[in-house]
Write a protein that holds these residues in place. Structure first.
Motif, mmCIF file in Angstrom:
data_model
loop_
_atom_site.group_PDB
_atom_site.id
_atom_site.type_symbol
_atom_site.label_atom_id
_atom_site.label_comp_id
_atom_site.label_asym_id
_atom_site.label_seq_id
_atom_site.Cartn_x
_atom_site.Cartn_y
_atom_site.Cartn_z
ATOM 1 N N LYS A 125 62.344 51.698 43.162
ATOM 2 C CA LYS A 125 61.882 51.544 41.782
ATOM 3 C C LYS A 125 62.711 50.462 41.090
ATOM 4 N N GLY A 126 62.026 49.506 40.518
ATOM 5 C CA GLY A 126 62.701 48.399 39.858
ATOM 6 C C GLY A 126 62.924 47.199 40.749
ATOM 7 N N ALA A 127 62.756 47.352 42.073
ATOM 8 C CA ALA A 127 62.903 46.220 42.989
ATOM 9 C C ALA A 127 61.689 45.300 42.878
ATOM 10 N N LEU A 171 48.971 49.276 37.174
ATOM 11 C CA LEU A 171 48.617 47.863 36.989
ATOM 12 C C LEU A 171 48.857 47.415 35.550
ATOM 13 N N GLU A 172 48.591 48.298 34.606
ATOM 14 C CA GLU A 172 48.868 47.976 33.202
ATOM 15 C C GLU A 172 50.359 47.734 32.997
ATOM 16 N N ASP A 173 51.172 48.578 33.624
ATOM 17 C CA ASP A 173 52.629 48.424 33.513
ATOM 18 C C ASP A 173 53.103 47.128 34.154
ATOM 19 N N ILE A 174 52.499 46.772 35.289
ATOM 20 C CA ILE A 174 52.878 45.527 35.978
ATOM 21 C C ILE A 174 52.537 44.322 35.099
ATOM 22 N N ARG A 175 51.363 44.356 34.487
ATOM 23 C CA ARG A 175 50.947 43.237 33.625
ATOM 24 C C ARG A 175 51.867 43.122 32.407
ATOM 25 N N LEU A 176 52.237 44.273 31.837
ATOM 26 C CA LEU A 176 53.133 44.271 30.685
ATOM 27 C C LEU A 176 54.501 43.700 31.069
ATOM 28 N N GLU A 177 55.007 44.085 32.235
ATOM 29 C CA GLU A 177 56.297 43.589 32.706
ATOM 30 C C GLU A 177 56.242 42.085 32.936
ATOM 31 N N MET A 230 54.353 40.007 31.302
ATOM 32 C CA MET A 230 54.334 39.375 29.972
ATOM 33 C C MET A 230 55.753 39.263 29.417
ATOM 34 N N LYS A 231 56.556 40.313 29.627
ATOM 35 C CA LYS A 231 57.956 40.283 29.178
ATOM 36 C C LYS A 231 58.728 39.194 29.914
ATOM 37 N N ASN A 232 58.501 39.095 31.217
ATOM 38 C CA ASN A 232 59.188 38.072 32.007
ATOM 39 C C ASN A 232 58.770 36.664 31.593
ATOM 40 N N ARG A 233 57.503 36.518 31.188
ATOM 41 C CA ARG A 233 57.024 35.211 30.754
ATOM 42 C C ARG A 233 57.770 34.763 29.494
ATOM 43 N N MET A 234 57.997 35.709 28.601
ATOM 44 C CA MET A 234 58.745 35.402 27.378
ATOM 45 C C MET A 234 60.219 35.152 27.703
ATOM 46 N N LYS A 235 60.744 35.903 28.674
ATOM 47 C CA LYS A 235 62.155 35.790 29.048
ATOM 48 C C LYS A 235 62.455 34.443 29.704
ATOM 49 N N PHE A 236 61.586 33.986 30.602
ATOM 50 C CA PHE A 236 61.840 32.754 31.343
ATOM 51 C C PHE A 236 61.298 31.516 30.634
ATOM 52 N N GLY A 237 60.373 31.714 29.673
ATOM 53 C CA GLY A 237 59.854 30.595 28.900
ATOM 54 C C GLY A 237 59.190 29.541 29.765
ATOM 55 N N ILE A 238 59.621 28.284 29.596
ATOM 56 C CA ILE A 238 58.994 27.176 30.328
ATOM 57 C C ILE A 238 59.302 27.227 31.824
ATOM 58 N N PHE A 239 60.270 28.032 32.197
ATOM 59 C CA PHE A 239 60.633 28.130 33.611
ATOM 60 C C PHE A 239 59.820 29.209 34.351
ATOM 61 N N TYR A 240 58.970 29.904 33.598
ATOM 62 C CA TYR A 240 58.133 30.939 34.228
ATOM 63 C C TYR A 240 56.989 30.268 34.986
ATOM 64 N N ILE A 241 56.740 30.734 36.206
ATOM 65 C CA ILE A 241 55.656 30.192 37.038
ATOM 66 C C ILE A 241 54.445 31.121 36.931
ATOM 67 N N ASN A 242 53.422 30.637 36.294
ATOM 68 C CA ASN A 242 52.221 31.462 36.093
ATOM 69 C C ASN A 242 51.324 31.377 37.325
ATOM 70 N N SER A 243 51.666 32.171 38.350
ATOM 71 C CA SER A 243 50.922 32.129 39.617
ATOM 72 C C SER A 243 49.594 32.867 39.535
ATOM 73 N N GLY A 244 49.460 33.755 38.545
ATOM 74 C CA GLY A 244 48.229 34.534 38.424
ATOM 75 C C GLY A 244 48.130 35.662 39.423
ATOM 76 N N VAL A 282 57.864 37.878 41.868
ATOM 77 C CA VAL A 282 59.256 38.072 41.452
ATOM 78 C C VAL A 282 59.295 37.887 39.943
ATOM 79 N N GLN A 283 60.457 38.088 39.318
ATOM 80 C CA GLN A 283 60.548 38.028 37.859
ATOM 81 C C GLN A 283 60.112 36.690 37.288
ATOM 82 N N SER A 284 60.386 35.608 38.006
ATOM 83 C CA SER A 284 60.038 34.274 37.509
ATOM 84 C C SER A 284 58.574 33.933 37.700
#
Length: 372
Positions: free
Chosen positions: A192-194, A262-268, A270-284, A289-291
């Protein structure tokens, strides 16, 4: 094309049978022609003419003295080094070439390869303890490569491996040992959390293969209708457009539990996208991974090691077996489970999960005794 005609007899009438003429090159390099008698049927005579011409053409081929190992390099460059064969298949073929074929018969010249030599080599691979799957791959590579030598290169008049057969393997069917509920709880608690945890949950709730989990995109998930469309897989570090086989292209239905996961994964994400900003890779993709980068099959090696060390058995693929076993034990039909898993046939599903079906048959006998 062979010349076909009827002879004019001394009485002025035409002969009953047709005759055909075929050409060839003699040992001095000169073009020659020879006439042979056919039958009274034009169609049959044409067939005989084509067969005779093919035999003459074949006999004109001088077998190459190139080493088989050198030819395999040519075959690799011409055939394997293309986009026509799946990456996994290419890896398998190259592996058996390097580890089995070249050490075994690579030094032999093409013109010295005979059916007996190849059959003996294949039989020795079984004696050495190679699995049926490995020996079958070795034989497949030899047949395909030598066929290429015949048809496309003209190095051989005929394929010496054409009639070589796979030796008989007698082995007990593999025993599928799914994870118990207690083992699943331990897996969930430890991971859990990995970064691989979403993929673990996804496979447990849908039976998706590892590569299918890694390749799953949000565009493949219909949250409204609770369905997942499986249409691709990850091999190495790339997404392939087709899964393991055509039957693997399928639509899988999921329940309420996975919906919330799946809802929880999508929410997580979204948080990572805000955390990494321009360095986030939107793979879809669903499993990242977190990035936002895609998870790769190699990222699950620790999971497999942990299962064997802590549980004494298992791998990521056992999550798929656990899913199927749970469905069958809950009363799901064999056909539904087979389609959900993307198996090529019902026989494959029945043989893989025979232990579950045997238990269900025993339950049916008890029900019959109670009812009668």
């Amino acid at each position: 094309m062979a010349y076909i005609r009827k002879h004019k007899l001394s009485n002025g009438k035409l002969s009953k049978n047709y005759y055909f003429t075929v050409s060839y090159v003699d040992e001095n390099g000169k073009n020659r022609k020879v006439e042979r008698v056919g039958t009274d049927s034009l169609t049959e005579t044409k067939r005989l003419a084509m067969l005779a011409q093919a035999q003459l053409n074949q006999s004109a081929v001088v077998s190459s003295t190139m080493k088989y190992s050198d030819f395999l390099t040519t075959w690799d460059n011409d055939v394997l080094n293309t986009d026509h064969i799946k990456e996994n298949t290419v890896k398998q073929y190259r592996s058996v070439v390097v580890n089995h074929i070249i050490p075994g018969i690579g030094n032999r010249k093409l013109n010295k390869l005979t059916p007996r030599i190849i059959q003996s080599f294949i039989n020795s691979k079984k004696s050495d303890g190679c699995s049926k799957s490995t020996v079958n791959t070795i034989l497949s590579v030899i047949k395909k490569s030598l066929e290429y030598a015949v048809v496309y290169c003209g190095y051989l008049p005929a394929n010496p491996a054409a009639d070589v057969h796979l030796p008989r393997f007698i082995s007990a069917p593999k025993q599928i040992t799914p994870f118990t509920p207690e083992e699943i709880d331990r897996i969930f608690e430890h991971f859990k959390g990995a970064k691989i945890y979403p993929a673990i949950l996804l496979s447990y709730h849908t039976g998706l293969r590892l590569g299918e989990c890694c390749a799953l995109a949000w565009s493949d998930v219909d949250m409204q209708n609770h369905t997942i469309t499986v249409s691709k897989t990850v091999v190495g570090d790339e997404i392939q457009p087709l899964p393991k086989s055509k039957s693997s292209c399928r639509v899988v239905t999921f329940g309420v539990r996975l919906y919330h996961i799946l809802e929880d994964i999508r929410l997580e994400q979204m948080k990572n996208r805000m955390k990494f900003g321009i360095f986030y890779i939107n793979s879809g993709l669903v499993c990242t991974v977190q990035s936002g980068q895609m998870l790769l099959p190699n990222d699950f090696r620790y999971f497999n090691m942990w299962c064997k060390d802590e549980l004494g058995h298992g791998s990521f693929h056992v999550l798929r077996h656990t899913f199927a076993t749970n469905l069958l034990e809950a009363g799901a039909s064999l056909e539904m489970v087979s389609k959900t898993l993307g198996h090529a046939s019902l026989n494959l599903t029945a043989s893989t999960y025979s232990h579950v079906l045997d238990a269900r048959r025993n339950q049916l006998a008890s029900i019959m005794d109670a009812a009668l």
